[in-house]
Each structure stands twice: as structure tokens, then as C-alpha cells.
Motif scaffolding. Structure first.
Motif, PDB file in Angstrom:
ATOM      1  N   PHE A  95      45.726  46.877  48.912  1.00  0.00           N
ATOM      2  CA  PHE A  95      45.887  45.819  47.810  1.00  0.00           C
ATOM      3  C   PHE A  95      46.994  44.925  47.965  1.00  0.00           C
ATOM      4  O   PHE A  95      47.837  44.704  47.481  1.00  0.00           O
ATOM      5  CB  PHE A  95      46.054  46.641  46.318  1.00  0.00           C
ATOM      6  N   ASN A 124      46.691  41.709  49.871  1.00  0.00           N
ATOM      7  CA  ASN A 124      46.407  40.330  49.847  1.00  0.00           C
ATOM      8  C   ASN A 124      45.680  39.786  48.809  1.00  0.00           C
ATOM      9  O   ASN A 124      44.994  39.438  48.325  1.00  0.00           O
ATOM     10  CB  ASN A 124      45.137  40.176  50.929  1.00  0.00           C
ATOM     11  N   CYS A 125      46.855  39.703  47.935  1.00  0.00           N
ATOM     12  CA  CYS A 125      46.568  39.472  46.551  1.00  0.00           C
ATOM     13  C   CYS A 125      47.444  38.379  45.647  1.00  0.00           C
ATOM     14  O   CYS A 125      48.339  37.795  46.228  1.00  0.00           O
ATOM     15  CB  CYS A 125      46.859  40.531  45.452  1.00  0.00           C
ATOM     16  N   GLU A 126      46.968  37.514  44.745  1.00  0.00           N
ATOM     17  CA  GLU A 126      47.444  36.703  44.000  1.00  0.00           C
ATOM     18  C   GLU A 126      47.662  36.960  42.419  1.00  0.00           C
ATOM     19  O   GLU A 126      46.628  37.589  41.957  1.00  0.00           O
ATOM     20  CB  GLU A 126      47.194  35.259  44.151  1.00  0.00           C
ATOM     21  N   ASP A 127      48.491  36.565  41.719  1.00  0.00           N
ATOM     22  CA  ASP A 127      48.615  36.565  40.558  1.00  0.00           C
ATOM     23  C   ASP A 127      47.501  35.500  39.879  1.00  0.00           C
ATOM     24  O   ASP A 127      47.342  34.459  40.398  1.00  0.00           O
ATOM     25  CB  ASP A 127      49.972  36.464  39.650  1.00  0.00           C
ATOM     26  N   GLN A 146      45.769  40.637  38.744  1.00  0.00           N
ATOM     27  CA  GLN A 146      45.951  40.181  40.104  1.00  0.00           C
ATOM     28  C   GLN A 146      44.524  40.266  40.724  1.00  0.00           C
ATOM     29  O   GLN A 146      43.656  41.002  40.344  1.00  0.00           O
ATOM     30  CB  GLN A 146      46.461  41.433  41.018  1.00  0.00           C
ATOM     31  N   VAL A 147      44.197  39.305  41.695  1.00  0.00           N
ATOM     32  CA  VAL A 147      42.969  39.206  42.416  1.00  0.00           C
ATOM     33  C   VAL A 147      43.361  39.303  43.814  1.00  0.00           C
ATOM     34  O   VAL A 147      43.901  38.518  44.387  1.00  0.00           O
ATOM     35  CB  VAL A 147      42.122  38.039  41.999  1.00  0.00           C
ATOM     36  N   CYS A 148      42.717  40.207  44.522  1.00  0.00           N
ATOM     37  CA  CYS A 148      42.844  40.460  45.952  1.00  0.00           C
ATOM     38  C   CYS A 148      41.534  40.295  46.631  1.00  0.00           C
ATOM     39  O   CYS A 148      40.264  40.164  46.093  1.00  0.00           O
ATOM     40  CB  CYS A 148      43.470  41.847  46.032  1.00  0.00           C
ATOM     41  N   GLU A 204      36.209  39.236  46.171  1.00  0.00           N
ATOM     42  CA  GLU A 204      37.153  39.494  44.927  1.00  0.00           C
ATOM     43  C   GLU A 204      37.402  40.634  44.409  1.00  0.00           C
ATOM     44  O   GLU A 204      36.481  41.011  43.854  1.00  0.00           O
ATOM     45  CB  GLU A 204      37.153  38.259  44.197  1.00  0.00           C
ATOM     46  N   TRP A 212      39.165  42.235  41.392  1.00  0.00           N
ATOM     47  CA  TRP A 212      39.940  41.947  40.114  1.00  0.00           C
ATOM     48  C   TRP A 212      40.679  43.264  39.707  1.00  0.00           C
ATOM     49  O   TRP A 212      39.933  44.382  39.650  1.00  0.00           O
ATOM     50  CB  TRP A 212      38.961  41.576  38.947  1.00  0.00           C
TER      51      TRP A 212
END
Length: 198
Positions: free
Chosen positions: A32, A34-37, A48-50, A57, A59
Motif C-alpha cells: 500500500f 503507491n497511494c494518494e489522498d 487513500q486510493v492505491c 484502484e 480504495w
């Protein structure tokens, strides 16, 4: 109408009652990291979505003590309603996802992820945190992947990894056996303790 599958994950599986359906299948593991808020909307306080294989994706809505997981893009809310019952104050997912591939497949057909129920270690007399956590429950969740359907993924099975030393092998065999005949939203799967969903 929901159909009951006549397989119950019990200790008898450790004696070899489950056939080796996963021979020749392979795993790809992702973390987990490679994630973004993202804006969680009404899902939870945080999101977060990785990214997984082929840009899938993942979630991860979460709060201070709880987290959940859905595999996009469809039916996120329906997926988040599926989660094992865990003993413990905090819920943790991961640290990796095991993506399962058939011998001749280039896209995963199932995913396996670990849910853990944890309790922070406190001194009961002083009420002070003493460091670390106690694992109260440890469940492998076997997930069918249905990218093009109204719900992109659904839980097929829960395996109590605290009671079954070969939980990973059982999860691999169940993923291979159940996935071709599992209908998300219709088929209901039970393990020894937890329904796949209500």
C-alpha cells in the motif's frame, strides 16, 4: 435468491479435505505504498486510493481506529459493507495484497488480504500505553474480482489465520475453486465463524 455453497472453512481443511485447486496458479504481491489522498465524501473521515496490477484502484477509507478496503471502480459502497468481524479495538489491513493469476491468465481473478484486529498494550493499573499492540484476530479475506460488473469485487471467504497454520494455502485453493462459480451479490459463503455478508 442467494445460493449457499456447501463449503465451510473448518479445521478439517488442515487435514487435506480441500483439493489442491491452485496448482500452477501464481501470486503477485503489492503493498500500500503507491497511494494518494482523496476526498472521502461520506465514506469516512479519510481516504487513500492505491494502485494495484494493471492500475486497479484500491480504495482505503479509514478513521482513527478502523479501516476497510474496496477494489474499484464499481460498487465501492457495497464492497465496504463486507468486512469480517474482528476482536480488538483497532482494525488493520495488509501489509500486502496477494493477487492470484491462473496459469495462462494475465489479469488477476482474485485477491487475498489480511485483516487484523489489534489492541494497544496498556498498563491496566496506570492506564499508560506500554508500546506495541496485541493481535486479537487475524483473518484472511478471499476476494473475487469482477472489474466489468456492477460491483467490482466481493468477499468469497474468511479464513481464521490464528487457528489454521496453513491459512495461505487454504486461501489459494479456495480462490481458485470458488471464483468461477461465485456470483457476487447472490452466492453466500460462510466460514466457521463469519458470513461473507449479511
Amino acid at each position: 435468491m442467494r445460493i449457499w455453497l456447501g463449503i465451510v472453512v473448518t479445521a478439517s481443511l488442515t487435514a487435506g479435505a480441500l483439493a489442491q485447486f491452485a496448482e500452477g496458479h501464481r501470486s503477485e504481491f503489492t503493498g500500500f505504498d503507491n497511494c494518494e489522498d482523496r476526498d472521502p465524501g461520506d465514506l469516512s473521515p479519510y481516504l487513500q486510493v492505491c494502485l494495484g496490477p494493471q492500475g486497479q484502484e484500491i480504495w482505503l477509507p479509514y478513521s482513527e481506529h478502523s479501516s476497510a478496503m474496496a477494489i474499484g471502480p464499481n460498487g465501492i459502497e457495497a464492497q465496504l459493507d463486507e468486512r469480517p468481524s474482528l476482536a480488538g479495538l483497532d482494525m488493520m489491513i495488509g501489509p500486502v495484497i496477494d493477487w492470484r493469476y491462473r496459469p495462462d491468465g494475465d489479469e488477476p481473478y482474485a485477491a487475498i488480504v489480511r485483516y487484523r484486529g489489534l489492541t494497544p498494550n496498556y498498563n491496566q493499573e496506570t492506564g499508560e500505553y506500554t508500546g506495541g499492540t496485541t493481535t486479537n484476530s487475524n483473518i484472511l479475506v478471499v476476494i473475487a474480482l469482477r472489474a466489468d460488473e456492477p460491483v467490482s469485487a466481493c468477499h468469497m471467504a474468511y479464513i481464521n489465520a490464528m487457528e489454521m497454520p496453513n491459512a495461505n494455502e487454504i486461501a489459494h485453493d479456495l480462490a481458485a475453486d470458488l471464483e468461477p462459480r461465485f456470483v457476487c451479490g447472490e452466492t453466500r459463503y460462510l466460514n466457521a465463524d463469519h458470513p461473507a455478508w449479511d
